[in-house]
Motif scaffolding. Structure first.
Motif, mmCIF file in Angstrom:
data_model
loop_
_atom_site.group_PDB
_atom_site.id
_atom_site.type_symbol
_atom_site.label_atom_id
_atom_site.label_comp_id
_atom_site.label_asym_id
_atom_site.label_seq_id
_atom_site.Cartn_x
_atom_site.Cartn_y
_atom_site.Cartn_z
ATOM 1 N N ALA A 165 0.842 -1.207 0.000
ATOM 2 C CA ALA A 165 0.000 0.000 0.000
ATOM 3 C C ALA A 165 0.870 1.247 0.000
ATOM 4 N N GLY A 166 0.432 2.248 -0.714
ATOM 5 C CA GLY A 166 1.129 3.526 -0.730
ATOM 6 C C GLY A 166 2.236 3.628 -1.769
ATOM 7 N N MET A 167 2.504 2.541 -2.490
ATOM 8 C CA MET A 167 3.528 2.625 -3.531
ATOM 9 C C MET A 167 2.994 3.449 -4.696
ATOM 10 N N SER A 168 3.902 4.097 -5.389
ATOM 11 C CA SER A 168 3.513 4.875 -6.556
ATOM 12 C C SER A 168 4.402 4.471 -7.730
ATOM 13 N N PRO A 169 3.786 4.024 -8.812
ATOM 14 C CA PRO A 169 2.349 3.844 -9.014
ATOM 15 C C PRO A 169 1.810 2.704 -8.156
ATOM 16 N N ALA A 170 0.494 2.727 -7.937
ATOM 17 C CA ALA A 170 -0.156 1.716 -7.109
ATOM 18 C C ALA A 170 0.054 0.332 -7.717
ATOM 19 N N VAL A 171 0.292 -0.644 -6.853
ATOM 20 C CA VAL A 171 0.508 -2.024 -7.278
ATOM 21 C C VAL A 171 -0.801 -2.788 -7.131
ATOM 22 N N HIS A 172 -1.210 -3.446 -8.197
ATOM 23 C CA HIS A 172 -2.408 -4.283 -8.186
ATOM 24 C C HIS A 172 -2.026 -5.679 -7.696
ATOM 25 N N VAL A 173 -2.829 -6.256 -6.832
ATOM 26 C CA VAL A 173 -2.611 -7.623 -6.377
ATOM 27 C C VAL A 173 -3.765 -8.445 -6.931
ATOM 28 N N LEU A 174 -3.421 -9.373 -7.825
ATOM 29 C CA LEU A 174 -4.431 -10.104 -8.598
ATOM 30 C C LEU A 174 -4.281 -11.611 -8.426
ATOM 31 N N THR A 175 -5.386 -12.312 -8.534
ATOM 32 C CA THR A 175 -5.379 -13.769 -8.472
ATOM 33 C C THR A 175 -5.566 -14.331 -9.879
ATOM 34 N N ALA A 176 -5.413 -15.631 -10.004
ATOM 35 C CA ALA A 176 -5.630 -16.279 -11.299
ATOM 36 C C ALA A 176 -7.049 -15.992 -11.798
ATOM 37 N N ALA A 177 -8.016 -15.973 -10.906
ATOM 38 C CA ALA A 177 -9.398 -15.684 -11.311
ATOM 39 C C ALA A 177 -9.529 -14.265 -11.852
ATOM 40 N N ASP A 178 -8.819 -13.318 -11.257
ATOM 41 C CA ASP A 178 -8.846 -11.930 -11.732
ATOM 42 C C ASP A 178 -8.284 -11.817 -13.146
ATOM 43 N N LEU A 179 -7.339 -12.685 -13.474
ATOM 44 C CA LEU A 179 -6.630 -12.602 -14.751
ATOM 45 C C LEU A 179 -7.202 -13.497 -15.840
ATOM 46 N N ALA A 180 -8.168 -14.322 -15.494
ATOM 47 C CA ALA A 180 -8.651 -15.360 -16.406
ATOM 48 C C ALA A 180 -9.063 -14.842 -17.777
ATOM 49 N N ASP A 181 -9.738 -13.724 -17.836
ATOM 50 C CA ASP A 181 -10.252 -13.224 -19.112
ATOM 51 C C ASP A 181 -9.607 -11.903 -19.539
#
Length: 155
Positions: free
Chosen positions: A25-41
């Motif tokens: 949190a607070g990094m610039s640019p913001a870092v997205h934390v994604l799961t396999a389900a988030d990336l599926a499509d």
């Protein structure tokens, strides 16, 4: 279908995601934390970056009780840093630098972290190699975490 929480192979995922979101949190640019389900499509060109992809890879049996009702398992989780930087696109140096810096923060956040319902803290282990394509750099960290898988009903 109800599964005992300690037998749910993917239960650790939510804790890894929460840990990374907290520590990044607070990094610039913001870092997205994604799961396999988030990336599926999501097409590669449309993926949010910088990001950390939390992906369940596999498990191996460490020990199995002689009656077959309890097993100790080591699960492998990947935390893959994903960055895009087309500066020096031919060599990929800029993308590698960005991914490496993010990878250092991810490693520090997860090494030794003890998620609920696990029998051990996360331990670094060899993982797959890095990937680079059209300005995108992927650097995976692999972690092992032990759980106990047990029968939930009596024979």
């Amino acid at each position: 279908m109800n599964v005992a929480p300690e037998n749910d192979y993917l239960a650790v995922e939510a804790h890894l995601v929460a840990r990374l979101k907290e520590k990044l949190a607070g990094m610039s640019p913001a870092v997205h934390v994604l799961t396999a389900a988030d990336l599926a499509d999501v097409a590669e060109a449309n993926q949010p970056v910088p990001a950390v992809h939390v992906i369940y890879r596999n498990f191996r049996v460490l020990e199995s009780r002689s009656d077959g009702r309890l097993a100790k398992l080591d699960h492998t989780w990947l935390a893959v840093t994903a960055t895009r930087n087309v500066g020096g696109n031919r060599s990929g140096a800029a993308a590698r630098r960005d991914a490496s810096q993010l990878m250092a923060k991810v490693g520090a956040a997860l090494m030794g972290f003890r998620a609920p319902l696990t029998s051990s803290p996360l331990r670094l282990t060899p993982g797959p190699g890095p990937g680079y394509k059209a300005g995108y750099q992927y650097l995976p960290l692999a972690f092992l975490v032990e759980t106990h898988f047990h029968a939930t009903t009596t024979p």
